[in-house]
Design an enzyme around this catalytic site. Structure first.
Site, mmCIF file in Angstrom:
data_model
loop_
_atom_site.group_PDB
_atom_site.id
_atom_site.type_symbol
_atom_site.label_atom_id
_atom_site.label_comp_id
_atom_site.label_asym_id
_atom_site.label_seq_id
_atom_site.Cartn_x
_atom_site.Cartn_y
_atom_site.Cartn_z
ATOM 1 N N GLU A 1 0.858 -1.338 0.467
ATOM 2 C CA GLU A 1 0.108 -0.153 0.192
ATOM 3 C C GLU A 1 1.170 0.996 0.150
ATOM 4 O O GLU A 1 1.355 1.539 0.809
ATOM 5 C CB GLU A 1 -0.826 -0.576 1.556
ATOM 6 C CG GLU A 1 -1.979 1.299 0.788
ATOM 7 C CD GLU A 1 -2.824 1.428 2.083
ATOM 8 O OE1 GLU A 1 -2.544 0.266 3.026
ATOM 9 O OE2 GLU A 1 -3.522 2.160 2.640
ATOM 10 N N LYS B 1 4.620 0.341 9.291
ATOM 11 C CA LYS B 1 5.129 1.982 8.665
ATOM 12 C C LYS B 1 4.164 2.488 9.496
ATOM 13 O O LYS B 1 4.684 3.876 9.676
ATOM 14 C CB LYS B 1 3.969 1.750 7.154
ATOM 15 C CG LYS B 1 5.191 1.060 6.239
ATOM 16 C CD LYS B 1 4.313 1.088 5.164
ATOM 17 C CE LYS B 1 2.769 0.457 4.213
ATOM 18 N NZ LYS B 1 2.775 -0.027 3.575
ATOM 19 N N ARG C 1 5.014 -12.729 9.792
ATOM 20 C CA ARG C 1 5.759 -11.498 9.568
ATOM 21 C C ARG C 1 7.037 -11.596 10.074
ATOM 22 O O ARG C 1 7.532 -12.652 10.949
ATOM 23 C CB ARG C 1 4.776 -10.346 9.880
ATOM 24 C CG ARG C 1 4.287 -10.146 11.296
ATOM 25 C CD ARG C 1 3.479 -9.142 11.214
ATOM 26 N NE ARG C 1 4.065 -8.035 11.127
ATOM 27 C CZ ARG C 1 2.881 -6.938 9.692
ATOM 28 N NH1 ARG C 1 2.756 -7.570 9.055
ATOM 29 N NH2 ARG C 1 3.583 -5.980 9.310
HETATM 30 P P1 ATP Z 1 2.771 -2.274 7.444
HETATM 31 O O1 ATP Z 1 2.242 -3.017 9.165
HETATM 32 O O2 ATP Z 1 4.645 -2.276 7.932
HETATM 33 O O3 ATP Z 1 2.031 -1.047 7.530
HETATM 34 P P2 ATP Z 1 1.713 -3.742 5.878
HETATM 35 O O4 ATP Z 1 1.532 -5.202 5.551
HETATM 36 O O5 ATP Z 1 0.505 -2.899 6.364
HETATM 37 O O6 ATP Z 1 3.128 -3.242 6.687
HETATM 38 P P3 ATP Z 1 2.211 -3.121 2.766
HETATM 39 O O7 ATP Z 1 2.414 -1.967 2.577
HETATM 40 O O8 ATP Z 1 0.469 -4.191 3.020
HETATM 41 O O9 ATP Z 1 2.118 -2.752 4.452
HETATM 42 O O10 ATP Z 1 2.845 -4.502 2.885
HETATM 43 C C1 ATP Z 1 3.086 -5.217 1.870
HETATM 44 C C2 ATP Z 1 3.256 -6.817 0.920
HETATM 45 O O11 ATP Z 1 4.063 -7.017 2.362
HETATM 46 C C3 ATP Z 1 1.929 -7.297 1.967
HETATM 47 O O12 ATP Z 1 2.074 -9.188 1.434
HETATM 48 C C4 ATP Z 1 2.639 -7.069 3.959
HETATM 49 O O13 ATP Z 1 1.956 -8.794 4.305
HETATM 50 C C5 ATP Z 1 3.788 -7.760 3.918
HETATM 51 N N1 ATP Z 1 4.554 -7.074 4.936
HETATM 52 C C6 ATP Z 1 4.813 -6.101 5.474
HETATM 53 N N2 ATP Z 1 5.221 -6.405 6.574
HETATM 54 C C7 ATP Z 1 5.907 -7.572 6.834
HETATM 55 C C8 ATP Z 1 6.756 -7.969 7.894
HETATM 56 N N3 ATP Z 1 6.917 -7.778 9.227
HETATM 57 N N4 ATP Z 1 6.874 -8.923 7.936
HETATM 58 C C9 ATP Z 1 7.007 -10.155 5.928
HETATM 59 N N5 ATP Z 1 5.861 -9.194 5.545
HETATM 60 C C10 ATP Z 1 5.420 -8.134 5.133
HETATM 61 MG MG MG Z 2 -1.579 -3.140 4.540
#
Ligand code: ATP
Ligand code: MG
Length: 606
Positions: free
Chosen positions: A57, A293, A283
């Site tokens: 995102e 983020k 994760r």
């Molecule tokens: P955040 O919690 O940092 O906002 P998010 O999952 O909302 O992370 P996205 O931009 O939606 O952020 O993530 C893109 C991809 O990266 C998704 O498939 C998510 O599952 C993966 N991802 C995000 N954080 C991690 C992590 N700590 N470990 C592994 N994969 C991750």
């Molecule tokens: Mg997300």
């Protein structure tokens, strides 16, 4: 994966994955459940080829957690000759921005991955998603709910109590069609209506209790402008976007496990062109930092760091700026592996990968961080016309050649490397002590003869003498040096600045709660040194290049956030500018206690 139909497979060019770590080519990749499962699916013909996707995102910068997902999705696609898409999951204009879209592409390319085909956007599917929502309404499987959003949440029930039906649940298909069109046409204010799937308010899985498909946001979108004032939820958009793109294996983190039945429900009830399947993995959580983020944004917004690319940030942009090489991140992700249970990885493991990578890739140089003048009174008598030494760029790679290091009667040494306290044991203080011997790295053994003080009583210079015959040779036993110290010519060197970075948090597992976050920050995470002296060869250093400063650690010449700072090619050229800045990526593992053993005889040649 019984309901997975053969998929037409990738249509775009095959992707490239780097081979120096993090990909199967390295031969050290661990076996894990996803690899096993994909192999089975391909063998059984459940899909014709593997298609994965990385779906960020665009509401922040990529961090080390994302790197795990990137290496997994792109790595598997490369390994199985498939394709991995980059798809921006841009369904919430309130928090998203073009800046993040650009930064994410830059970071992904830097990490060494190429997405198949063009960049994709969920927003490009808004028209199709709207039609599919209408399809559900027609089937009696979705309705417009006018409960306020808070009530929607309250009606949902809890893990132990079933939810309650919305009073709007039994509207006719005709009413729902009309009202949904009115939502789309902007006739409702934000928050006064939403479209919900009609599934089961008593379902044991809360995700299945009439989830929201569309909500109203009177907000311009960075790509679709004012075309829409209703936006699909993550749940409604994600699986359908996967289906549109022919994704076969939709890999996501564990928190989406409970959403999987809903993911499948949509695929089941919509005329989608393919049947992707969702699989979850744990994760990446890393000690002494945060990988969310939202929390990283707080650090930026509250001024705890300079920006998203501050070298202390666990963002890819921050790590790049700090001097971490992409291969080290890929290696780390490969070493962490992929599991189904959540855990926290010690940051030591990342630091080890970074150090190990730099040890093999960074040329050596000397830099004095806190200079103390050293005057060699017998220089002309012993060293004569020797004005420079040739030292190897890397001790293990003679093919890298040598550098010329100016040498002379006036040098700088590290303030910490000198003491007047003769009682310091040789074992504990392997550096220069008044009246005792030390080797200057790559040159002679010297003896400290006397000190000079300034008006404030501070030591401002040390007078020393060279021990004749010790250039590239050991002295007699009674002159055995305490250790080896680094030095820089006081006449011909590069004045520079150095930023020393430490871990961002003092605690292993930061509490990210509103009040507790900031007090856990390490007050010494950045130490700025303004008056450092690097050896002359570093005038050729280019932005982003890494060096091992001997006995200190790994440093890289600072670069603009995008790594494209062209005028940094000649860091000292413009005298009006501040001296060039080197960022410490990481210290040497065995940096404490400082000083290598005295066995190291000078390797220098005149
Ligand atoms: P955040 O919690 O940092 O906002 P998010 O999952 O909302 O992370 P996205 O931009 O939606 O952020 O993530 C893109 C991809 O990266 C998704 O498939 C998510 O599952 C993966 N991802 C995000 N954080 C991690 C992590 N700590 N470990 C592994 N994969 C991750
Ligand atoms: Mg997300």
């Amino acid at each position: 994966m019984s309901n997975t139909e053969p998929n037409s497979g990738p249509t775009a060019a095959p992707i490239r994955a780097p081979t120096d770590g993090g990909s199967a080519d390295s031969g050290t990749e661990k076996a894990h459940f996803l690899r096993h499962l994909i192999r089975e699916d391909l063998a059984a013909g459940r899909c014709a080829g593997l298609v994965t996707r990385f779906p960020p995102e665009p509401n922040g910068y990529l961090h080390i957690g994302h790197a795990k997902s990137i290496c997994l999705n792109f790595g598997l696609a490369a390994e199985f000759g498939g394709a991995c898409h980059l798809r921006f999951d841009d369904t919430n204009p309130a928090t998203e921005a073009q800046e993040y879209v650009d930064a994410i592409q830059r970071d992904l390319a830097w990490l060494g991955f190429e997405w198949a085909g063009g960049v994709r956007f969920t927003s490009a599917y808004f028209g199709q998603l709207y039609e599919w929502a209408v399809h559900l309404v027609r089937q009696g499987l979705a309705y417009v709910c006018e409960l306020p959003l808070k009530a929607v949440r309250d009606y949902r029930g809890t893990l132990t109590e079933p939810g309650r039906d919305s009073p709007y649940r039994e509207r006719s298909v005709a009413d729902n069609l009309r009202l949904f069109a009115a939502m789309r046409d902007g006739e409702f204010a934000a928050g006064t209506a939403c479209l919900r799937a009609k599934i089961d308010m008593a379902h044991p899985n809360i995700s299945m209790r009439d989830p929201v498909l569309y909500r109203i946001r009177q907000q311009a979108h960075q790509r679709t402008g004012r075309d829409w004032c209703i936006y699909p939820s993550y749940d409604f958009a994600h699986g359908q976007a996967d289906a549109i793109e022919g994704v076969t294996h939709s890999l996501c983190t564990l928190e989406f496990q409970d959403h999987r039945p809903l993911y499948d429900w949509f695929i089941e009830h919509l005329p989608v062109p393919a049947r992707p399947r969702q699989y979850e993995f744990a994760r990446l959580n890393l000690s002494h930092t945060v990988t969310s983020k939202r929390t990283l944004r707080r650090l930026v917004e509250e001024g705890c760091v300079a920006d998203w690319d501050d070298p202390r940030m666990p963002t890819l942009a921050g790590m790049r700026r700090r001097g971490v090489r992409p291969a080290a991140i890929r290696r780390f992700c490969a070493d962490v592996g992929v599991a189904r249970a959540d855990s926290r990885v010690d940051i030591d493991m990342l630091e080890h990968a970074v150090r190990d990578d730099l040890n093999r890739h960074a040329p050596r140089a000397m830099c004095v961080l806190r200079p103390l003048r050293l005057i060699i009174d017998n220089y002309a008598a012993v060293a004569g016309e020797l004005h420079a030494l040739r030292l190897p760029r890397h001790p293990e790679y003679p093919e890298w050649g040598e550098r010329s290091v100016p040498f002379g009667a006036e040098l700088f040494i590290e303030r910490d490397d000198f003491s007047t306290d003769a009682s310091l044991s040789r074992k504990r203080f392997k550096r220069l002590v008044l009246g005792d011997y030390v080797r200057l790295r790559g040159t002679f053994v010297i003896r400290a003869e006397q000190v000079r003080h300034d008006a404030a009583g501070q030591i401002c210079a040390v007078h020393a003498s060279l021990v004749p015959g010790t250039l590239g040779a050991n002295p007699p036993p009674e002159m055995r040096p305490r250790g080896v110290i680094h030095w820089v010519s006081a006449v011909d060197h590069l004045p520079c600045r150095v930023n020393l970075y430490e871990r961002l948090f003092t605690v292993a597992v930061p509490d990210t709660g509103a009040a507790s976050l900031l007090p856990q920050l390490n007050p010494d995470s950045l130490i700025e040194l303004a008056d450092c002296r690097a050896e002359a060869s570093l005038r050729q250093a280019r932005a982003g290049e890494s060096y091992q400063f001997e006995r200190q650690g790994y440093f890289c010449l600072d670069q603009a956030g995008d790594g494209a700072d062209s005028d940094a090619d000649a860091p000292a050229a413009d005298s009006n500018k501040k001296p060039p800045l080197f960022n410490r990526t990481i210290g040497l593992k065995d940096s404490a206690p400082k000083g290598s053993g005295p066995k190291d005889i000078g390797a220098g040649k005149p």
